[in-house]
Enzyme design. Sequence first.
Site, PDB file in Angstrom:
ATOM      1  N   LYS A   1      -1.593  -1.508  -3.920  1.00  0.00           N
ATOM      2  CA  LYS A   1      -2.568  -0.433  -4.015  1.00  0.00           C
ATOM      3  C   LYS A   1      -1.796   0.871  -4.072  1.00  0.00           C
ATOM      4  O   LYS A   1      -0.956   1.140  -3.215  1.00  0.00           O
ATOM      5  CB  LYS A   1      -3.487  -0.424  -2.791  1.00  0.00           C
ATOM      6  CG  LYS A   1      -4.373   0.819  -2.717  1.00  0.00           C
ATOM      7  CD  LYS A   1      -5.000   0.992  -1.346  1.00  0.00           C
ATOM      8  CE  LYS A   1      -5.754   2.317  -1.261  1.00  0.00           C
ATOM      9  NZ  LYS A   1      -6.290   2.578   0.089  1.00  0.00           N
TER      10      LYS A   1
ATOM     11  N   TYR B   1       0.854  -1.191   0.000  1.00  0.00           N
ATOM     12  CA  TYR B   1       0.000   0.000   0.000  1.00  0.00           C
ATOM     13  C   TYR B   1       0.889   1.240   0.000  1.00  0.00           C
ATOM     14  O   TYR B   1       1.595   1.513   0.961  1.00  0.00           O
ATOM     15  CB  TYR B   1      -0.920  -0.047   1.225  1.00  0.00           C
ATOM     16  CG  TYR B   1      -1.878   1.111   1.429  1.00  0.00           C
ATOM     17  CD1 TYR B   1      -2.026   2.147   0.506  1.00  0.00           C
ATOM     18  CD2 TYR B   1      -2.659   1.162   2.578  1.00  0.00           C
ATOM     19  CE1 TYR B   1      -2.892   3.188   0.721  1.00  0.00           C
ATOM     20  CE2 TYR B   1      -3.546   2.204   2.813  1.00  0.00           C
ATOM     21  CZ  TYR B   1      -3.662   3.216   1.883  1.00  0.00           C
ATOM     22  OH  TYR B   1      -4.534   4.259   2.108  1.00  0.00           O
TER      23      TYR B   1
END
Length: 302
Positions: A165, A137
Amino acid sequence: MKPIELKGIIPPIITPMYEDESINVAELRRQVDRMIENGVHALFPFGTNGEGYILSGKEKQLVLETVIEQCNGRVPVYAGTGCISTRETIEQSRMAQAAGADVLSIITPSFAAASQDELYTHYKAVAEAVDMPIVLYNIPARTGNALAPATAGRLAEIENIVGVKDSSGNFTNILGYIDAGKKKTNGKFYNLSGNDQLIIWTLLAGGTGGIAGCANVYPHTMASIYDLFMEGRIEEAREANESIQSFRACFKYGNPNTIVKTATRMLGHDVGPCRAPFNQVPEEGIKALKKVLDENEAKGMH
Protein backbone atom coordinates in the site's frame (compact mmCIF):
# COMPACT_ATOMS: atom_id res chain seq x y z
CA MET A 1 -1.46 -19.76 4.20
CA LYS A 2 -4.87 -19.46 2.58
CA PRO A 3 -4.85 -17.53 -0.71
CA ILE A 4 -6.67 -14.20 -0.82
CA GLU A 5 -7.14 -11.50 -3.43
CA LEU A 6 -6.28 -8.00 -2.25
CA LYS A 7 -8.79 -5.88 -4.08
CA GLY A 8 -11.43 -3.20 -3.89
CA ILE A 9 -12.01 -0.35 -1.48
CA ILE A 10 -10.82 -1.07 2.05
CA PRO A 11 -11.67 1.51 4.73
CA PRO A 12 -9.13 1.97 7.53
CA ILE A 13 -12.10 1.88 9.85
CA ILE A 14 -12.43 4.56 12.52
CA THR A 15 -12.00 3.51 16.15
CA PRO A 16 -15.04 5.03 17.91
CA MET A 17 -14.32 6.46 21.35
CA TYR A 18 -16.27 7.87 24.23
CA GLU A 19 -15.46 11.35 25.53
CA ASP A 20 -13.08 9.75 28.06
CA GLU A 21 -11.18 8.21 25.10
CA SER A 22 -12.13 4.61 25.93
CA ILE A 23 -13.20 2.38 23.02
CA ASN A 24 -16.90 2.48 22.08
CA VAL A 25 -17.35 -1.16 21.08
CA ALA A 26 -21.07 -0.85 20.31
CA GLU A 27 -20.46 1.99 17.85
CA LEU A 28 -17.56 0.08 16.30
CA ARG A 29 -19.96 -2.75 15.53
CA ARG A 30 -22.38 -0.26 13.96
CA GLN A 31 -19.60 1.18 11.80
CA VAL A 32 -18.60 -2.31 10.63
CA ASP A 33 -22.19 -2.92 9.50
CA ARG A 34 -22.43 0.52 7.92
CA MET A 35 -19.27 -0.05 5.89
CA ILE A 36 -20.30 -3.51 4.69
CA GLU A 37 -23.88 -2.52 3.91
CA ASN A 38 -22.52 0.28 1.70
CA GLY A 39 -20.49 -2.15 -0.36
CA VAL A 40 -16.89 -1.93 0.81
CA HIS A 41 -14.72 -4.89 -0.09
CA ALA A 42 -12.74 -5.40 3.14
CA LEU A 43 -12.05 -3.65 6.46
CA PHE A 44 -8.77 -2.50 7.96
CA PRO A 45 -8.78 -1.90 11.75
CA PHE A 46 -6.21 0.39 13.35
CA GLY A 47 -4.81 1.90 10.23
CA THR A 48 -3.89 5.58 10.26
CA ASN A 49 -7.55 6.64 10.30
CA GLY A 50 -8.22 4.05 12.99
CA GLU A 51 -5.63 5.76 15.20
CA GLY A 52 -3.55 2.62 15.44
CA TYR A 53 -0.56 4.79 16.30
CA ILE A 54 -2.10 5.77 19.65
CA LEU A 55 -3.82 2.55 20.79
CA SER A 56 -2.32 0.14 23.30
CA GLY A 57 -1.73 -3.50 22.44
CA LYS A 58 -4.78 -4.55 24.49
CA GLU A 59 -6.95 -1.94 22.77
CA LYS A 60 -5.82 -3.17 19.37
CA GLN A 61 -6.75 -6.71 20.29
CA LEU A 62 -10.20 -5.55 21.46
CA VAL A 63 -10.79 -3.59 18.24
CA LEU A 64 -9.59 -6.39 15.99
CA GLU A 65 -11.55 -9.13 17.70
CA THR A 66 -14.69 -6.96 17.64
CA VAL A 67 -14.34 -6.21 13.92
CA ILE A 68 -13.68 -9.86 13.04
CA GLU A 69 -16.66 -11.03 15.08
CA GLN A 70 -18.98 -8.39 13.63
CA CYS A 71 -17.80 -9.02 10.07
CA ASN A 72 -18.57 -12.71 10.54
CA GLY A 73 -16.80 -13.58 7.28
CA ARG A 74 -18.74 -11.10 5.15
CA VAL A 75 -15.55 -9.31 4.05
CA PRO A 76 -11.83 -9.91 4.71
CA VAL A 77 -10.23 -8.14 7.66
CA TYR A 78 -6.79 -6.54 7.37
CA ALA A 79 -4.93 -5.91 10.64
CA GLY A 80 -2.42 -3.09 10.97
CA THR A 81 0.34 -4.68 13.04
CA GLY A 82 3.39 -2.55 12.26
CA CYS A 83 5.30 -1.13 15.23
CA ILE A 84 8.67 0.57 15.62
CA SER A 85 10.52 -2.57 16.68
CA THR A 86 10.67 -5.87 14.85
CA ARG A 87 9.99 -7.66 18.13
CA GLU A 88 6.72 -5.84 18.85
CA THR A 89 5.64 -6.08 15.21
CA ILE A 90 6.01 -9.86 15.43
CA GLU A 91 4.05 -9.92 18.71
CA GLN A 92 1.21 -7.88 17.20
CA SER A 93 1.23 -9.95 14.00
CA ARG A 94 0.94 -13.19 15.96
CA MET A 95 -1.90 -11.67 17.96
CA ALA A 96 -3.71 -10.78 14.73
CA GLN A 97 -3.18 -14.26 13.31
CA ALA A 98 -4.57 -15.82 16.49
CA ALA A 99 -7.57 -13.46 16.38
CA GLY A 100 -8.43 -14.63 12.86
CA ALA A 101 -7.41 -11.68 10.67
CA ASP A 102 -7.10 -12.43 6.96
CA VAL A 103 -4.23 -10.08 6.03
CA LEU A 104 -1.54 -8.13 7.85
CA SER A 105 -0.80 -4.54 6.83
CA ILE A 106 2.61 -3.61 8.18
CA ILE A 107 3.72 0.01 8.19
CA THR A 108 7.42 0.80 8.02
CA PRO A 109 9.13 1.44 11.37
CA SER A 110 9.08 5.10 12.36
CA PHE A 111 11.04 7.85 14.13
CA ALA A 112 14.54 6.34 13.86
CA ALA A 113 15.97 6.38 10.33
CA ALA A 114 16.16 2.94 8.74
CA SER A 115 18.29 1.83 5.81
CA GLN A 116 16.75 -0.23 3.00
CA ASP A 117 18.65 -3.29 4.26
CA GLU A 118 17.22 -2.74 7.74
CA LEU A 119 13.71 -2.48 6.30
CA TYR A 120 14.24 -5.65 4.27
CA THR A 121 15.49 -7.57 7.31
CA HIS A 122 12.59 -6.25 9.43
CA TYR A 123 9.90 -7.39 7.02
CA LYS A 124 11.63 -10.72 6.32
CA ALA A 125 11.74 -11.51 10.04
CA VAL A 126 8.05 -10.72 10.46
CA ALA A 127 7.10 -12.76 7.39
CA GLU A 128 8.96 -15.76 8.78
CA ALA A 129 7.18 -15.43 12.14
CA VAL A 130 3.62 -15.77 10.79
CA ASP A 131 1.74 -17.80 8.19
CA MET A 132 -0.34 -14.99 6.74
CA PRO A 133 -0.43 -12.69 3.70
CA ILE A 134 1.42 -9.44 4.38
CA VAL A 135 0.92 -6.05 2.74
CA LEU A 136 3.81 -3.60 3.01
CA TYR A 137 2.69 -0.08 3.96
CA ASN A 138 4.63 2.98 2.79
CA ILE A 139 3.70 6.36 4.29
CA PRO A 140 6.99 8.27 4.61
CA ALA A 141 5.39 11.60 5.54
CA ARG A 142 4.24 9.99 8.80
CA THR A 143 7.03 7.48 9.50
CA GLY A 144 10.11 9.20 8.09
CA ASN A 145 11.09 5.94 6.36
CA ALA A 146 10.32 5.38 2.67
CA LEU A 147 10.28 1.87 1.27
CA ALA A 148 12.06 1.97 -2.09
CA PRO A 149 10.44 0.11 -5.00
CA ALA A 150 13.60 -1.98 -5.37
CA THR A 151 13.28 -3.09 -1.74
CA ALA A 152 9.61 -3.90 -2.26
CA GLY A 153 10.68 -6.00 -5.24
CA ARG A 154 13.17 -7.94 -3.08
CA LEU A 155 10.51 -8.47 -0.43
CA ALA A 156 8.02 -9.67 -3.04
CA GLU A 157 10.15 -12.77 -3.47
CA ILE A 158 9.11 -13.84 0.05
CA GLU A 159 6.04 -15.98 -0.50
CA ASN A 160 3.69 -14.46 2.05
CA ILE A 161 4.56 -10.84 1.23
CA VAL A 162 1.82 -10.34 -1.32
CA GLY A 163 1.40 -6.61 -1.86
CA VAL A 164 2.08 -3.01 -0.97
CA LYS A 165 0.00 0.00 0.00
CA ASP A 166 1.49 3.33 -1.01
CA SER A 167 0.42 6.50 0.78
CA SER A 168 3.28 8.68 -0.41
CA GLY A 169 1.04 10.55 -2.85
CA ASN A 170 3.78 10.04 -5.44
CA PHE A 171 2.30 8.23 -8.43
CA THR A 172 5.76 7.50 -9.82
CA ASN A 173 6.41 5.52 -6.65
CA ILE A 174 3.21 3.51 -7.18
CA LEU A 175 4.30 2.74 -10.73
CA GLY A 176 7.67 1.63 -9.35
CA TYR A 177 5.96 -0.78 -6.97
CA ILE A 178 3.75 -2.15 -9.76
CA ASP A 179 6.79 -2.74 -11.94
CA ALA A 180 8.76 -4.34 -9.08
CA GLY A 181 5.87 -6.63 -8.20
CA LYS A 182 5.76 -8.08 -11.70
CA LYS A 183 8.95 -9.93 -10.85
CA LYS A 184 7.31 -11.95 -8.07
CA THR A 185 7.72 -15.60 -9.04
CA ASN A 186 5.58 -17.28 -6.38
CA GLY A 187 2.18 -15.68 -6.78
CA LYS A 188 0.60 -12.31 -7.52
CA PHE A 189 1.83 -9.05 -6.01
CA TYR A 190 -1.00 -6.59 -5.35
CA ASN A 191 -0.79 -2.81 -5.35
CA LEU A 192 -3.18 -0.66 -3.33
CA SER A 193 -3.37 3.12 -3.32
CA GLY A 194 -3.25 4.74 0.10
CA ASN A 195 -3.99 8.13 -1.42
CA ASP A 196 -7.74 8.36 -2.04
CA GLN A 197 -7.41 10.66 -5.05
CA LEU A 198 -5.10 8.22 -6.86
CA ILE A 199 -7.33 5.13 -6.67
CA ILE A 200 -8.68 5.28 -10.23
CA TRP A 201 -5.23 5.97 -11.63
CA THR A 202 -3.76 3.09 -9.64
CA LEU A 203 -6.45 0.78 -11.03
CA LEU A 204 -5.75 1.96 -14.58
CA ALA A 205 -2.03 1.32 -14.06
CA GLY A 206 -2.57 -2.26 -12.91
CA GLY A 207 -3.26 -1.86 -9.19
CA THR A 208 -6.21 -3.58 -7.56
CA GLY A 209 -7.79 -1.04 -5.22
CA GLY A 210 -7.22 1.34 -2.37
CA ILE A 211 -7.17 1.63 1.41
CA ALA A 212 -9.32 4.73 1.59
CA GLY A 213 -9.78 6.92 4.67
CA CYS A 214 -12.57 8.88 2.98
CA ALA A 215 -14.61 5.67 2.88
CA ASN A 216 -15.36 6.26 6.55
CA VAL A 217 -17.36 9.29 5.43
CA TYR A 218 -18.52 8.11 2.00
CA PRO A 219 -18.40 4.29 1.94
CA HIS A 220 -20.85 3.83 -0.93
CA THR A 221 -19.25 6.49 -3.13
CA MET A 222 -15.75 5.16 -2.52
CA ALA A 223 -16.75 1.51 -3.06
CA SER A 224 -18.36 2.50 -6.36
CA ILE A 225 -14.98 3.58 -7.76
CA TYR A 226 -13.82 -0.03 -7.83
CA ASP A 227 -17.20 -1.49 -8.79
CA LEU A 228 -17.64 0.88 -11.72
CA PHE A 229 -14.07 0.27 -12.85
CA MET A 230 -14.60 -3.50 -12.84
CA GLU A 231 -17.77 -3.01 -14.89
CA GLY A 232 -15.75 -1.12 -17.49
CA ARG A 233 -17.48 2.18 -16.66
CA ILE A 234 -14.18 4.00 -16.42
CA GLU A 235 -15.43 7.57 -16.82
CA GLU A 236 -18.05 7.08 -14.10
CA ALA A 237 -15.40 5.57 -11.83
CA ARG A 238 -13.17 8.57 -12.44
CA GLU A 239 -16.03 10.94 -11.64
CA ALA A 240 -16.75 9.06 -8.40
CA ASN A 241 -13.09 9.37 -7.45
CA GLU A 242 -13.04 13.09 -8.25
CA SER A 243 -16.18 13.69 -6.19
CA ILE A 244 -14.19 13.53 -2.93
CA GLN A 245 -11.91 16.42 -3.84
CA SER A 246 -13.95 19.08 -2.04
CA PHE A 247 -13.94 16.99 1.13
CA ARG A 248 -10.21 16.34 0.93
CA ALA A 249 -9.67 20.08 0.52
CA CYS A 250 -10.83 20.37 4.15
CA PHE A 251 -7.75 18.45 5.28
CA LYS A 252 -5.92 21.77 5.44
CA TYR A 253 -7.84 22.52 8.64
CA GLY A 254 -6.21 19.77 10.69
CA ASN A 255 -4.81 16.29 10.90
CA PRO A 256 -6.59 14.33 8.11
CA ASN A 257 -7.53 11.59 10.60
CA THR A 258 -9.20 14.20 12.79
CA ILE A 259 -11.03 15.73 9.84
CA VAL A 260 -12.34 12.30 8.76
CA LYS A 261 -13.51 11.39 12.25
CA THR A 262 -15.05 14.82 12.82
CA ALA A 263 -16.92 14.60 9.51
CA THR A 264 -18.21 11.12 10.36
CA ARG A 265 -19.43 12.49 13.69
CA MET A 266 -21.11 15.44 11.95
CA LEU A 267 -23.02 12.95 9.79
CA GLY A 268 -24.66 11.68 12.98
CA HIS A 269 -22.47 8.72 13.89
CA ASP A 270 -21.40 8.46 17.52
CA VAL A 271 -17.69 7.90 16.82
CA GLY A 272 -16.49 10.48 19.33
CA PRO A 273 -13.31 12.54 19.13
CA CYS A 274 -9.81 11.50 18.16
CA ARG A 275 -7.51 10.77 21.06
CA ALA A 276 -5.66 13.83 22.38
CA PRO A 277 -3.69 15.75 21.43
CA PHE A 278 -4.80 15.10 17.84
CA ASN A 279 -8.41 16.16 18.32
CA GLN A 280 -8.89 19.80 17.33
CA VAL A 281 -10.55 21.36 14.30
CA PRO A 282 -10.88 25.17 14.25
CA GLU A 283 -14.28 26.78 13.88
CA GLU A 284 -13.54 27.76 10.28
CA GLY A 285 -12.79 24.11 9.57
CA ILE A 286 -16.11 23.01 11.06
CA LYS A 287 -17.93 25.55 8.89
CA ALA A 288 -16.09 24.39 5.78
CA LEU A 289 -16.84 20.76 6.59
CA LYS A 290 -20.54 21.46 7.11
CA LYS A 291 -20.74 23.24 3.76
CA VAL A 292 -19.00 20.40 1.92
CA LEU A 293 -21.00 17.68 3.67
CA ASP A 294 -24.26 19.46 2.82
CA GLU A 295 -23.24 19.95 -0.80
CA ASN A 296 -22.20 16.34 -1.18
CA GLU A 297 -25.38 15.07 0.46
CA ALA A 298 -27.36 17.06 -2.12
CA LYS A 299 -25.37 15.24 -4.81
CA GLY A 300 -26.37 11.89 -3.32
CA MET A 301 -22.96 11.01 -1.94
CA HIS A 302 -22.96 8.68 1.03
